[in-house]
Motif scaffolding. Structure first.
Motif, PDB file in Angstrom:
ATOM      1  N   ASP A  36       0.807  -1.219   0.000  1.00  0.00           N
ATOM      2  CA  ASP A  36       0.000   0.000   0.000  1.00  0.00           C
ATOM      3  C   ASP A  36       0.839   1.268   0.000  1.00  0.00           C
ATOM      4  O   ASP A  36       0.311   2.380   0.058  1.00  0.00           O
ATOM      5  CB  ASP A  36      -0.922   0.019   1.230  1.00  0.00           C
ATOM      6  N   GLY A  37       2.170   1.130  -0.027  1.00  0.00           N
ATOM      7  CA  GLY A  37       3.053   2.285  -0.055  1.00  0.00           C
ATOM      8  C   GLY A  37       3.453   2.813   1.318  1.00  0.00           C
ATOM      9  O   GLY A  37       4.088   3.854   1.413  1.00  0.00           O
ATOM     10  N   ASN A  38       3.061   2.103   2.379  1.00  0.00           N
ATOM     11  CA  ASN A  38       3.427   2.521   3.731  1.00  0.00           C
ATOM     12  C   ASN A  38       4.826   2.043   4.087  1.00  0.00           C
ATOM     13  O   ASN A  38       5.230   0.948   3.687  1.00  0.00           O
ATOM     14  CB  ASN A  38       2.445   1.943   4.753  1.00  0.00           C
ATOM     15  N   LEU A  39       5.558   2.873   4.826  1.00  0.00           N
ATOM     16  CA  LEU A  39       6.877   2.445   5.291  1.00  0.00           C
ATOM     17  C   LEU A  39       6.731   1.409   6.398  1.00  0.00           C
ATOM     18  O   LEU A  39       5.944   1.593   7.328  1.00  0.00           O
ATOM     19  CB  LEU A  39       7.678   3.630   5.833  1.00  0.00           C
ATOM     20  N   CYS A  40       7.482   0.317   6.287  1.00  0.00           N
ATOM     21  CA  CYS A  40       7.483  -0.757   7.275  1.00  0.00           C
ATOM     22  C   CYS A  40       8.928  -1.131   7.575  1.00  0.00           C
ATOM     23  O   CYS A  40       9.792  -1.071   6.695  1.00  0.00           O
ATOM     24  CB  CYS A  40       6.765  -1.990   6.743  1.00  0.00           C
ATOM     25  N   ILE A  41       9.186  -1.530   8.799  1.00  0.00           N
ATOM     26  CA  ILE A  41      10.539  -1.972   9.155  1.00  0.00           C
ATOM     27  C   ILE A  41      10.819  -3.289   8.450  1.00  0.00           C
ATOM     28  O   ILE A  41      10.046  -4.235   8.539  1.00  0.00           O
ATOM     29  CB  ILE A  41      10.674  -2.128  10.680  1.00  0.00           C
TER      30      ILE A  41
END
Length: 83
Positions: A36-41
């Protein structure tokens, strides 16, 4: 568990002080985007002592319940985890 603000590159780990690590420990955090384009670790470096030349103060006590907040560490642009 330590909460990390989205996008932070270096984080201090509260409560990691010991006889061997008198200034606590830190890690470099690696990020990627999810579908979805979200930053994740996506991962983190090995734990290393916070360098003496980095100005950083971690809390001396941790919350009794729930996650604690990691301490954002602003590193000089010339600093490298792996020289």
């Amino acid at each position: 568990m330590t909460q990390i603000p989205v996008g932070v590159k270096h984080i201090g780990i509260p409560g990691s002080e010991s006889a061997q690590n008198v200034r606590d420990l830190m890690v470099e955090v690696y990020w990627e985007q999810d579908a979805d384009g979200n930053l994740c670790i996506s991962g983190h470096s090995v734990e290393i002592p916070i360098p003496n030349d980095i100005d950083c103060t971690l809390p001396s006590t941790l919350p009794k319940e729930g996650p604690c907040l990691g301490i954002v560490i602003e590193m000089p642009l010339t600093w490298s985890l792996f020289p």
